[in-house]
Write a protein that holds these residues in place. Structure first.
Motif, PDB file in Angstrom:
ATOM      1  N   ARG A 178       0.817  -1.205   0.000  1.00  0.00           N
ATOM      2  CA  ARG A 178       0.000   0.000   0.000  1.00  0.00           C
ATOM      3  C   ARG A 178       0.859   1.266   0.000  1.00  0.00           C
ATOM      4  O   ARG A 178       0.625   2.178  -0.782  1.00  0.00           O
ATOM      5  CB  ARG A 178      -0.900  -0.008   1.253  1.00  0.00           C
ATOM      6  CG  ARG A 178      -1.891   1.153   1.308  1.00  0.00           C
ATOM      7  CD  ARG A 178      -2.524   1.226   2.688  1.00  0.00           C
ATOM      8  NE  ARG A 178      -1.524   1.524   3.685  1.00  0.00           N
ATOM      9  CZ  ARG A 178      -1.471   0.966   4.910  1.00  0.00           C
ATOM     10  NH1 ARG A 178      -2.362   0.088   5.262  1.00  0.00           N
ATOM     11  NH2 ARG A 178      -0.522   1.306   5.755  1.00  0.00           N
ATOM     12  N   ASP A 179       1.892   1.302   0.838  1.00  0.00           N
ATOM     13  CA  ASP A 179       2.632   2.547   1.030  1.00  0.00           C
ATOM     14  C   ASP A 179       3.770   2.742   0.033  1.00  0.00           C
ATOM     15  O   ASP A 179       4.161   3.873  -0.247  1.00  0.00           O
ATOM     16  CB  ASP A 179       3.217   2.587   2.445  1.00  0.00           C
ATOM     17  CG  ASP A 179       2.151   2.911   3.476  1.00  0.00           C
ATOM     18  OD1 ASP A 179       1.051   3.312   3.057  1.00  0.00           O
ATOM     19  OD2 ASP A 179       2.408   2.758   4.680  1.00  0.00           O
ATOM     20  N   HIS A 180       4.357   1.643  -0.441  1.00  0.00           N
ATOM     21  CA  HIS A 180       5.513   1.796  -1.313  1.00  0.00           C
ATOM     22  C   HIS A 180       5.248   1.351  -2.737  1.00  0.00           C
ATOM     23  O   HIS A 180       5.637   2.016  -3.683  1.00  0.00           O
ATOM     24  CB  HIS A 180       6.701   0.995  -0.767  1.00  0.00           C
ATOM     25  CG  HIS A 180       7.248   1.550   0.507  1.00  0.00           C
ATOM     26  ND1 HIS A 180       8.028   2.671   0.543  1.00  0.00           N
ATOM     27  CD2 HIS A 180       7.104   1.155   1.785  1.00  0.00           C
ATOM     28  CE1 HIS A 180       8.345   2.943   1.808  1.00  0.00           C
ATOM     29  NE2 HIS A 180       7.793   2.032   2.583  1.00  0.00           N
ATOM     30  N   PRO A 183       1.951   3.485  -4.826  1.00  0.00           N
ATOM     31  CA  PRO A 183       2.229   4.844  -5.313  1.00  0.00           C
ATOM     32  C   PRO A 183       3.263   4.864  -6.434  1.00  0.00           C
ATOM     33  O   PRO A 183       3.220   5.728  -7.302  1.00  0.00           O
ATOM     34  CB  PRO A 183       2.778   5.573  -4.076  1.00  0.00           C
ATOM     35  CG  PRO A 183       2.340   4.764  -2.918  1.00  0.00           C
ATOM     36  CD  PRO A 183       2.231   3.356  -3.392  1.00  0.00           C
TER      37      PRO A 183
ATOM     38  N   ASN C 108      12.076   6.019  -0.779  1.00  0.00           N
ATOM     39  CA  ASN C 108      10.920   6.088  -1.659  1.00  0.00           C
ATOM     40  C   ASN C 108      10.795   7.507  -2.211  1.00  0.00           C
ATOM     41  O   ASN C 108      10.621   8.449  -1.443  1.00  0.00           O
ATOM     42  CB  ASN C 108       9.668   5.707  -0.872  1.00  0.00           C
ATOM     43  CG  ASN C 108       8.449   5.560  -1.761  1.00  0.00           C
ATOM     44  OD1 ASN C 108       8.369   6.154  -2.824  1.00  0.00           O
ATOM     45  ND2 ASN C 108       7.499   4.758  -1.319  1.00  0.00           N
ATOM     46  N   ARG C 110       8.538   9.064  -3.595  1.00  0.00           N
ATOM     47  CA  ARG C 110       7.248   9.728  -3.479  1.00  0.00           C
ATOM     48  C   ARG C 110       6.865  10.034  -2.033  1.00  0.00           C
ATOM     49  O   ARG C 110       5.723  10.396  -1.760  1.00  0.00           O
ATOM     50  CB  ARG C 110       6.170   8.874  -4.119  1.00  0.00           C
ATOM     51  CG  ARG C 110       6.359   8.835  -5.608  1.00  0.00           C
ATOM     52  CD  ARG C 110       5.396   7.929  -6.280  1.00  0.00           C
ATOM     53  NE  ARG C 110       5.844   7.679  -7.632  1.00  0.00           N
ATOM     54  CZ  ARG C 110       5.544   8.464  -8.651  1.00  0.00           C
ATOM     55  NH1 ARG C 110       4.785   9.504  -8.471  1.00  0.00           N
ATOM     56  NH2 ARG C 110       6.014   8.192  -9.846  1.00  0.00           N
ATOM     57  N   ARG C 111       7.785   9.835  -1.116  1.00  0.00           N
ATOM     58  CA  ARG C 111       7.471  10.108   0.288  1.00  0.00           C
ATOM     59  C   ARG C 111       8.422  11.161   0.829  1.00  0.00           C
ATOM     60  O   ARG C 111       9.612  11.164   0.507  1.00  0.00           O
ATOM     61  CB  ARG C 111       7.629   8.838   1.118  1.00  0.00           C
ATOM     62  CG  ARG C 111       6.675   7.730   0.735  1.00  0.00           C
ATOM     63  CD  ARG C 111       5.299   8.029   1.259  1.00  0.00           C
ATOM     64  NE  ARG C 111       4.385   6.935   0.964  1.00  0.00           N
ATOM     65  CZ  ARG C 111       3.078   6.988   1.213  1.00  0.00           C
ATOM     66  NH1 ARG C 111       2.565   8.066   1.744  1.00  0.00           N
ATOM     67  NH2 ARG C 111       2.309   5.972   0.924  1.00  0.00           N
ATOM     68  N   TRP C 115       8.664  10.958   6.677  1.00  0.00           N
ATOM     69  CA  TRP C 115       7.827   9.761   6.625  1.00  0.00           C
ATOM     70  C   TRP C 115       8.712   8.529   6.564  1.00  0.00           C
ATOM     71  O   TRP C 115       8.494   7.549   7.286  1.00  0.00           O
ATOM     72  CB  TRP C 115       6.915   9.838   5.390  1.00  0.00           C
ATOM     73  CG  TRP C 115       5.896   8.751   5.305  1.00  0.00           C
ATOM     74  CD1 TRP C 115       4.604   8.813   5.742  1.00  0.00           C
ATOM     75  CD2 TRP C 115       6.078   7.441   4.750  1.00  0.00           C
ATOM     76  NE1 TRP C 115       3.975   7.623   5.493  1.00  0.00           N
ATOM     77  CE2 TRP C 115       4.845   6.766   4.892  1.00  0.00           C
ATOM     78  CE3 TRP C 115       7.148   6.770   4.150  1.00  0.00           C
ATOM     79  CZ2 TRP C 115       4.656   5.462   4.451  1.00  0.00           C
ATOM     80  CZ3 TRP C 115       6.974   5.472   3.720  1.00  0.00           C
ATOM     81  CH2 TRP C 115       5.730   4.822   3.866  1.00  0.00           C
TER      82      TRP C 115
END
Lengths: 272, 324, 262
Positions: A178-180, A183, C108, C110-111, C115
């Motif tokens: 879900r988080d990595h 996206p 990541n 996009r983070r 985070w």
């Protein structure tokens, strides 16, 4: 700022046109698309009827607009439904690996091997022809396509170090998905969805043409085509208008999808 | 043979390479060292006439007496592979994966030298032998993925040598390779340059490799050539604070990690990082990170000061010392 | 407690199946690691030296329990990581963390980095004081607490490696596995990161497995050295001994490659 590719721009213009017309039909059409008037059948284009009327005296523009709305709705529901199931299966396959992955992918192969039209005919034979069954059939063919694209992109992301870092942090496979994963593969999925949107529009038209999709009195480009078929010599324009609409819509979404792909993955664009 | 005088490369208003002066003669082996953003790769691309389209070149770049700074692509094509050839960092990326390596090596010979296929193949065979590829007959028919990284780099070197260039540019040729393979490639390049009396420009961030392969060295920082001289002299007794910092920061295998009291020994560092192209200091580009900064460093650009024959640095400390 | 080493690796072996070359023959097997063994105490650094294909990354993945060994054990504070249930392992993970080679790939994109740094905390269900602890970790690695709101592309390679280290230490682990953690960095930045790792080790009493192909880097930070080639341990011992008097010719070659003055 990089220049946007031509296919993207042209696609965006065509898609806005189709979507705009479909949206407009929700609040306004020049006439009621279903109102028949035998006295004005086969009317030529005029100020009253911009593209004339059909064999039952219905306004062609109003029908095309209503059909655009139906077509968009069918494609949207089918891509969303088939897409979300496909993406979920693809993520699951990629996250768990092993026999789950093998199983999901073999099922996807099976889905690929099964022609969509045949499936729609089967649904129609069992449950009777309806737009809902057409939507289900189109959704079904989308599942393996999205499952495959998702798994392939997700498998790449799973090898990234930030995913390894998340695992080292103690996060579970679903939380990481879900988080990595999601996206970072969203772009690929959106590209695929746009292209499949075009395919869905075509599929809906084909099914309706065969009488397996939209049922009278609902308007549909495919049904307009099939009705116009018998009048080809008398009123060829009645076949040309919906045909053009299908071309514009399919071409628009196809180009937009290709353009999006070129933008999000320049490497791929060069390779082609 | 090749001469750069005040060669600068601008991207917009920012100078990514500033007043590069360089003379390369037949048989020279020159090392160019610097960290990312130092302009060393840009320098190599200029020598190949392959600077990006957005780059604006000023100053002079003459090859064999011709000024090439503003030459057209067609003129460069004539020079490339005959005068200058290049070996790249990533041997896998530089070879077409769908072609047999033999065909890749033979192609420029057919194109530039007008050899027959048979003659070109024979030349390729002897080149493969020269660069130390065992069983060259079989290797010629292989695809890049069938070879190891070291073998591929040797193929690239053979390809670069195909038309007997006067100058071979090697841009980080050993970075992607394992240490012992890197060692052998370094020695190979050095030997080839000596045997063929060919000039070699060896670009690397790896001081050890440069020390092995070259006789002269140029140290670059943020687009400036800050120090130059004989390799042994510069690495043995650096003058510029940046060169000193770079050498100091490099861990030494001979020095233990802990002091006698059991405390961990810290490495000397250069504080901060290379400033971005748009935010370079006005004076000396090393200002702000330099441990021995003078008041004028921030505003005034230090001139290149020659201390001995073919030895010098661009630093205010040198001129300051003269005045004393 | 004091006699149990922080990390003990016993006879660790891992094979990989390679793609079949023929339908009729069995798939060939690659032995990535064979019989690796060592132990590590708190505050100590073990250098694992080898080149691509030597098995050093496999060793890291086995210590981090990203994959299972075919034989052997990894004992972290006396407990075999590969004998635990998934839930037990997940809880234990806060005790050992990893820093990766590629500072551009380990975050990541996009983070926001705040985070990413807080991820190990959230994974353990900790929700208190996250902002504060992220700020603290950022300061420990020499960055500014306000950086937490930025994205990875706004940082240089060295800064990203600091961020990755901040993420690795935020759970206050006892063990850090650094896989080529400074190899992708410029020499001057490399020294900064090595010093940072040493500072953190002194402050936090971390045990560290430091994996590198560069013997000079290993010499600067490690107490003991293990040299791997093709999955086999060629030699191991105190760093000073191995570097001063290497027994194996391969180690000698590595030494030669690492020297500035030939």
């Amino acid at each position: 700022m990089r220049r946007l590719p031509a296919n993207f721009l042209l696609g965006a213009v065509l898609v806005s046109l189709v979507v705009g017309v479909a949206a407009l039909s929700l609040i306004w059409t020049p006439h009621d698309p279903q109102t028949m008037s035998i006295s004005t059948k086969f009317a030529p284009p005029s100020a009253e009827h911009w593209l004339g009327t059909d064999q039952l005296g219905r306004d062609v523009v109003a029908q095309l607009m209503a059909a655009a709305r139906n077509s968009m709705t069918v494609a949207l529901v089918a891509v969303l439904l088939g897409g979300s199931i496909g993406v979920a299966l693809g993520l699951l396959a990629s996250a768990l690996g092993g026999w789950v992955e093998d199983g999901v992918m073999r099922l996807a192969d099976l889905g690929f091997a099964f022609p969509a039209l045949l499936f729609a005919i089967m649904l129609a034979a069992v449950f009777g022809p309806s737009l809902t069954n057409a939507v289900l059939a189109i959704s079904f063919i989308n599942i393996p396509i999205f499952a495959r694209v998702t798994r392939a992109s997700a498998n790449q992301i799973w090898t990234r170090d930030y995913v390894a870092a998340a695992r080292a942090a103690g996060r579970g496979r679903f939380a990481i998905s879900r988080d990595h994963i999601l996206p970072n593969i969203a772009a690929a999925i959106i590209v695929q969805a746009t292209i499949e949107f075009a395919v869905a529009i075509l599929a809906e038209a084909a099914l309706s043409y065969l009488g397996l999709g939209a049922q009278p009195p609902a308007s549909s480009w495919g049904r307009m085509l099939s009705e116009a078929q018998t009048l080809m010599y008398l009123a060829p324009q009645l076949a040309i208008y919906p045909g053009l609409c299908i071309v514009v819509a399919v071409l628009g979404f196809g180009l937009l999808g290709d353009g999006l792909r070129d933008i999000t993955d320049p490497r791929l664009a060069r390779a082609r | 043979m090749i001469e750069l005088s005040n060669l600068s490369v601008h991207f917009g208003h920012a100078a990514a390479l500033r007043d590069a002066n360089l003379v390369i003669e037949r048989g020279d082996r020159l090392g160019v060292v610097g960290e990312s953003g130092s302009g060393k790769t840009l320098l190599a691309l200029c020598l190949m006439g392959m600077a990006p389209d957005s780059a604006r070149l000023t100053g002079q770049l003459s090859i064999d007496g011709q000024d090439m700074a503003r030459a057209a692509e067609r003129d460069w094509q004539r020079l490339r592979s005959r005068w200058v050839a290049m070996v790249f960092q990533e041997p896998m990326a530089a070879l077409n994966p769908l072609r047999r390596v033999g065909d890749t090596v033979i192609e420029p010979m057919l194109l530039h030298d007008g050899l027959t296929r048979r003659a070109a193949r024979d030349r390729a065979l002897s080149l493969f032998e020269e660069v130390g590829i065992p069983d060259p007959d079989r290797r010629l028919r292989q695809f890049p993925h069938e070879m190891s990284g070291g073998q591929r780099q040797r193929v690239l070197i053979a390809l670069a040598l195909a038309c007997n260039p006067m100058l071979l540019i090697a841009d980080e040729p050993t970075t992607a390779l394992d240490a012992n393979v890197a060692l052998r490639i370094t020695d190979l390049l050095q030997r080839l340059a000596r045997e063929r009396e060919m000039a070699l420009v060896f670009i690397s961030h790896d001081l050890a490799a440069v020390a092995r392969a070259t006789e002269d060295i140029v140290v670059m920082y943020a687009g400036d050539m800050v120090e130059r001289g004989r390799t042994a002299a510069v690495l043995g007794a650096p003058v510029h604070p940046y060169t000193k910092g770079l050498l100091g920061a490099r861990p030494d295998v001979g020095v233990a990690g802990r002091n006698a009291d059991g405390k961990r020994r810290r490495l000397p560092t250069i504080p901060g990082s290379v400033p971005p192209l748009q935010g370079l200091p006005e004076g000396c580009r090393f200002a702000g990170r330099c441990p021995v900064e003078l008041p004028q460093c921030a505003t005034q650009r230090p001139a290149f000061t020659q201390t001995e024959v073919a030895r010098g640095a661009a630093c205010h400390l040198l001129t300051e010392a003269r005045h004393d | 407690m004091t006699d149990v080493p922080l990390l003990e690796v016993r006879n660790l072996t891992r094979h990989y199946k390679l793609p079949r070359q023929s339908l009729l023959r069995r798939a060939p097997v690659l032995t990535a690691l064979e019989g690796a063994a060592f132990s590590l105490r708190a505050g100590e650094t073990l250098g694992v030296v080898g080149e691509s294909g030597s098995g050093k990354s496999t060793l890291a993945r086995l210590i981090m329990a990203f994959e299972r060994p075919d034989a052997g054990e990894v004992l972290f504070q006396g407990r075999d990581l590969h004998g635990l249930t998934a839930e037990e392992l997940r809880k234990l993970r806060r005790g050992f963390q990893m820093v990766f080679q590629d500072p551009f790939g380990s975050l990541n994109p996009r983070r926001r980095i705040g985070w990413s740094i807080a991820e190990p905390l959230r994974a353990n269900g900790e929700t208190e004081n996250i902002t504060h602890r992220v700020a603290e970790a950022l300061e420990q690695v020499g960055l500014h607490p306000a950086d937490a709101g930025k994205y990875p592309h706004e940082f240089s390679g060295g800064q990203r490696q600091r961020i990755a280290i901040a993420r690795a230490i935020i759970t206050r682990p006892a063990l850090l596995v650094a896989d080529e953690a400074v190899s992708a960095l410029d020499v001057s930045v490399q020294a900064q990161i090595l010093n940072l790792l040493m500072d953190l080790q002194d402050d936090l009493g971390l045990g560290m497995v430091f994996i590198s192909h560069d013997l000079a880097v290993v010499a600067s930070i490690c107490d003991r050295v293990l040299v791997l080639q093709h999955g086999k341990t060629l030699e191991s011992g105190p760093a000073a001994d191995v570097l001063r008097a290497p027994k194996h010719p391969y180690t000698k070659t590595l030494l030669k490659a690492a020297g500035v003055r030939p």
